[in-house]
Design a protein around this motif. Structure first.
Motif, PDB file in Angstrom:
ATOM      1  N   ILE A 133       0.842  -1.209   0.000  1.00  0.00           N
ATOM      2  CA  ILE A 133       0.000   0.000   0.000  1.00  0.00           C
ATOM      3  C   ILE A 133       0.874   1.255   0.000  1.00  0.00           C
ATOM      4  O   ILE A 133       0.645   2.209  -0.765  1.00  0.00           O
ATOM      5  N   ASP A 134       1.904   1.262   0.834  1.00  0.00           N
ATOM      6  CA  ASP A 134       2.792   2.424   0.922  1.00  0.00           C
ATOM      7  C   ASP A 134       3.592   2.614  -0.368  1.00  0.00           C
ATOM      8  O   ASP A 134       3.746   3.749  -0.848  1.00  0.00           O
ATOM      9  N   ASN A 135       4.103   1.514  -0.927  1.00  0.00           N
ATOM     10  CA  ASN A 135       4.911   1.622  -2.149  1.00  0.00           C
ATOM     11  C   ASN A 135       4.109   2.187  -3.324  1.00  0.00           C
ATOM     12  O   ASN A 135       4.656   2.881  -4.188  1.00  0.00           O
ATOM     13  N   LEU A 136       2.830   1.883  -3.337  1.00  0.00           N
ATOM     14  CA  LEU A 136       1.965   2.384  -4.420  1.00  0.00           C
ATOM     15  C   LEU A 136       1.353   3.742  -4.085  1.00  0.00           C
ATOM     16  O   LEU A 136       0.580   4.284  -4.892  1.00  0.00           O
ATOM     17  N   GLN A 137       1.704   4.255  -2.934  1.00  0.00           N
ATOM     18  CA  GLN A 137       1.181   5.543  -2.469  1.00  0.00           C
ATOM     19  C   GLN A 137      -0.347   5.540  -2.486  1.00  0.00           C
ATOM     20  O   GLN A 137      -0.997   6.505  -2.912  1.00  0.00           O
ATOM     21  N   MET A 138      -0.879   4.443  -2.021  1.00  0.00           N
ATOM     22  CA  MET A 138      -2.325   4.277  -1.936  1.00  0.00           C
ATOM     23  C   MET A 138      -2.783   4.417  -0.490  1.00  0.00           C
ATOM     24  O   MET A 138      -1.976   4.475   0.434  1.00  0.00           O
ATOM     25  N   SER A 139      -4.084   4.395  -0.319  1.00  0.00           N
ATOM     26  CA  SER A 139      -4.719   4.283   0.983  1.00  0.00           C
ATOM     27  C   SER A 139      -5.524   2.993   0.989  1.00  0.00           C
ATOM     28  O   SER A 139      -5.975   2.520  -0.066  1.00  0.00           O
ATOM     29  N   PHE A 140      -5.716   2.409   2.163  1.00  0.00           N
ATOM     30  CA  PHE A 140      -6.570   1.233   2.260  1.00  0.00           C
ATOM     31  C   PHE A 140      -7.975   1.541   1.749  1.00  0.00           C
ATOM     32  O   PHE A 140      -8.676   0.655   1.249  1.00  0.00           O
ATOM     33  N   LYS A 141      -8.384   2.792   1.860  1.00  0.00           N
ATOM     34  CA  LYS A 141      -9.715   3.187   1.399  1.00  0.00           C
ATOM     35  C   LYS A 141      -9.838   3.156  -0.120  1.00  0.00           C
ATOM     36  O   LYS A 141     -10.954   3.231  -0.655  1.00  0.00           O
ATOM     37  N   ASP A 142      -8.710   3.027  -0.823  1.00  0.00           N
ATOM     38  CA  ASP A 142      -8.758   2.918  -2.282  1.00  0.00           C
ATOM     39  C   ASP A 142      -9.152   1.514  -2.750  1.00  0.00           C
ATOM     40  O   ASP A 142      -9.463   1.310  -3.924  1.00  0.00           O
ATOM     41  N   LEU A 143      -9.105   0.546  -1.843  1.00  0.00           N
ATOM     42  CA  LEU A 143      -9.419  -0.830  -2.208  1.00  0.00           C
ATOM     43  C   LEU A 143     -10.923  -1.019  -2.399  1.00  0.00           C
ATOM     44  O   LEU A 143     -11.729  -0.526  -1.610  1.00  0.00           O
ATOM     45  N   SER A 144     -11.277  -1.757  -3.446  1.00  0.00           N
ATOM     46  CA  SER A 144     -12.685  -2.041  -3.732  1.00  0.00           C
ATOM     47  C   SER A 144     -13.124  -3.381  -3.175  1.00  0.00           C
ATOM     48  O   SER A 144     -14.319  -3.618  -2.979  1.00  0.00           O
ATOM     49  N   ALA A 145     -12.175  -4.297  -2.945  1.00  0.00           N
ATOM     50  CA  ALA A 145     -12.489  -5.628  -2.439  1.00  0.00           C
ATOM     51  C   ALA A 145     -11.210  -6.293  -1.958  1.00  0.00           C
ATOM     52  O   ALA A 145     -10.098  -5.876  -2.313  1.00  0.00           O
ATOM     53  N   ILE A 146     -11.381  -7.335  -1.162  1.00  0.00           N
ATOM     54  CA  ILE A 146     -10.279  -8.201  -0.740  1.00  0.00           C
ATOM     55  C   ILE A 146     -10.569  -9.596  -1.273  1.00  0.00           C
ATOM     56  O   ILE A 146     -11.692 -10.099  -1.147  1.00  0.00           O
ATOM     57  N   ALA A 147      -9.573 -10.235  -1.881  1.00  0.00           N
ATOM     58  CA  ALA A 147      -9.712 -11.618  -2.339  1.00  0.00           C
ATOM     59  C   ALA A 147      -8.765 -12.492  -1.540  1.00  0.00           C
ATOM     60  O   ALA A 147      -7.630 -12.097  -1.255  1.00  0.00           O
ATOM     61  N   VAL A 148      -9.242 -13.685  -1.194  1.00  0.00           N
ATOM     62  CA  VAL A 148      -8.419 -14.598  -0.411  1.00  0.00           C
ATOM     63  C   VAL A 148      -8.475 -15.989  -1.028  1.00  0.00           C
ATOM     64  O   VAL A 148      -9.507 -16.414  -1.557  1.00  0.00           O
ATOM     65  N   SER A 149      -7.365 -16.673  -0.972  1.00  0.00           N
ATOM     66  CA  SER A 149      -7.299 -18.055  -1.428  1.00  0.00           C
ATOM     67  C   SER A 149      -8.073 -18.927  -0.438  1.00  0.00           C
ATOM     68  O   SER A 149      -7.787 -18.924   0.750  1.00  0.00           O
ATOM     69  N   GLN A 150      -9.051 -19.699  -0.934  1.00  0.00           N
ATOM     70  CA  GLN A 150      -9.979 -20.388  -0.037  1.00  0.00           C
ATOM     71  C   GLN A 150      -9.551 -21.795   0.340  1.00  0.00           C
ATOM     72  O   GLN A 150     -10.155 -22.430   1.196  1.00  0.00           O
ATOM     73  N   GLY A 151      -8.475 -22.315  -0.276  1.00  0.00           N
ATOM     74  CA  GLY A 151      -8.053 -23.670  -0.006  1.00  0.00           C
ATOM     75  C   GLY A 151      -8.366 -24.571  -1.183  1.00  0.00           C
ATOM     76  O   GLY A 151      -8.929 -24.123  -2.181  1.00  0.00           O
ATOM     77  N   PRO A 152      -7.962 -25.820  -1.049  1.00  0.00           N
ATOM     78  CA  PRO A 152      -7.380 -26.477   0.124  1.00  0.00           C
ATOM     79  C   PRO A 152      -5.930 -26.077   0.355  1.00  0.00           C
ATOM     80  O   PRO A 152      -5.319 -25.446  -0.500  1.00  0.00           O
ATOM     81  N   GLY A 153      -5.412 -26.460   1.509  1.00  0.00           N
ATOM     82  CA  GLY A 153      -4.031 -26.141   1.835  1.00  0.00           C
ATOM     83  C   GLY A 153      -3.781 -26.287   3.318  1.00  0.00           C
ATOM     84  O   GLY A 153      -4.505 -26.987   4.030  1.00  0.00           O
ATOM     85  N   SER A 154      -2.755 -25.604   3.778  1.00  0.00           N
ATOM     86  CA  SER A 154      -2.364 -25.640   5.177  1.00  0.00           C
ATOM     87  C   SER A 154      -3.455 -25.047   6.066  1.00  0.00           C
ATOM     88  O   SER A 154      -3.927 -23.932   5.818  1.00  0.00           O
ATOM     89  N   TYR A 155      -3.846 -25.775   7.101  1.00  0.00           N
ATOM     90  CA  TYR A 155      -4.870 -25.271   8.024  1.00  0.00           C
ATOM     91  C   TYR A 155      -4.453 -23.914   8.601  1.00  0.00           C
ATOM     92  O   TYR A 155      -5.215 -22.942   8.552  1.00  0.00           O
TER      93      TYR A 155
END
Length: 222
Positions: A49-71
């Motif tokens: 976020i800092d390197n791109l000179q952005m704010s967290f408020k600029d984000l429209s969504a968060i994506a997360v890897s849902q698995g399978p994988g390490s618990y």
């Protein structure tokens, strides 16, 4: 111009990427034996976020890897994603970990089988065609010399279990791409953007990672 933060922690690779319109503009990741996700993940996010000179408020969504994988890895990634979604009041997108891994392969034809190491000769795997259409759902399975023997097409195996699997998967049409080891948030960018455009999100309060727990139950042999 939606910005999406992608989080991938299902394996030993602690990986984040910030994407604009489905294209990664910055990716930070580190794969190491010690599973330092708890220490690295939030640092990587803040640095990006800092390197791109952005704010967290600029984000429209968060994506997360849902698995399978390490618990543990999945719990860390999902907890971070949920916390950010709650704080920023933005949607959560869940992306199939094995599809993320398969997306590293570009071939004109054949079959792509991403595999994540589970234990002993067990793997988490799925089967995709060369256009990354899933043609067999995610399974936990024990690999032996008969595995995938019914498939005559060229099969490209990727993931972190090549060293143990190639000792038994020896057919001529089996190809191991040993430089494709872990899923990365870099490949999540296009996948999460498509879900964002289609409104394909999950409930922040109730979403849980895909552990494949049902497959881990075994019965004693009589």
């Amino acid at each position: 111009m939606p910005y999406i933060l992608n989080i991938e922690t299902a394996t030993k690779n602690c990986s984040i990427a910030i994407a604009k319109n489905g294209e990664t503009i910055l990716c930070k990741e580190m794969a190491e034996e010690g599973y330092s996700h708890a220490e690295k993940l939030h640092v990587f996010i803040k640095e990006a976020i800092d390197n791109l000179q952005m704010s967290f408020k600029d984000l429209s969504a968060i994506a997360v890897s849902q698995g399978p994988g390490s618990y543990t890895g999945l719990r860390i990634g999902v907890s971070a994603a949920k916390g950010l979604c709650f704080a920023l009041d933005i949607p959560l997108i869940a992306v199939d970990t094995l599809e993320v891994l398969a997306s590293q392969v570009k071939v004109a034809n054949g079959i792509i089988i991403p595999m994540i190491d589970a234990r002993r000769m067990e793997v988490y795997s799925a089967v995709f065609d060369s256009n990354l259409n899933k043609i067999r759902e995610v399974q936990a399975e024990i690999i032996d010399e008969k595995s995938f023997s019914e498939i005559d097409s060229t099969i490209y195996f990727i993931g972190d279990c090549a060293s143990k699997c190639k000792t038994v998967l020896t057919k001529e049409n089996f190809i191991f791409l040993e430089d494709k080891i872990y899923p990365s948030a870099n490949e999540m960018s296009a996948l999460s953007f498509e879900k964002f455009k289609n409104g394909d999100t999950v409930d922040v309060a109730y979403f849980e990672p895909y552990y494949l727990k049902d497959f881990m139950i075994t019965t004693s042999k009589k």
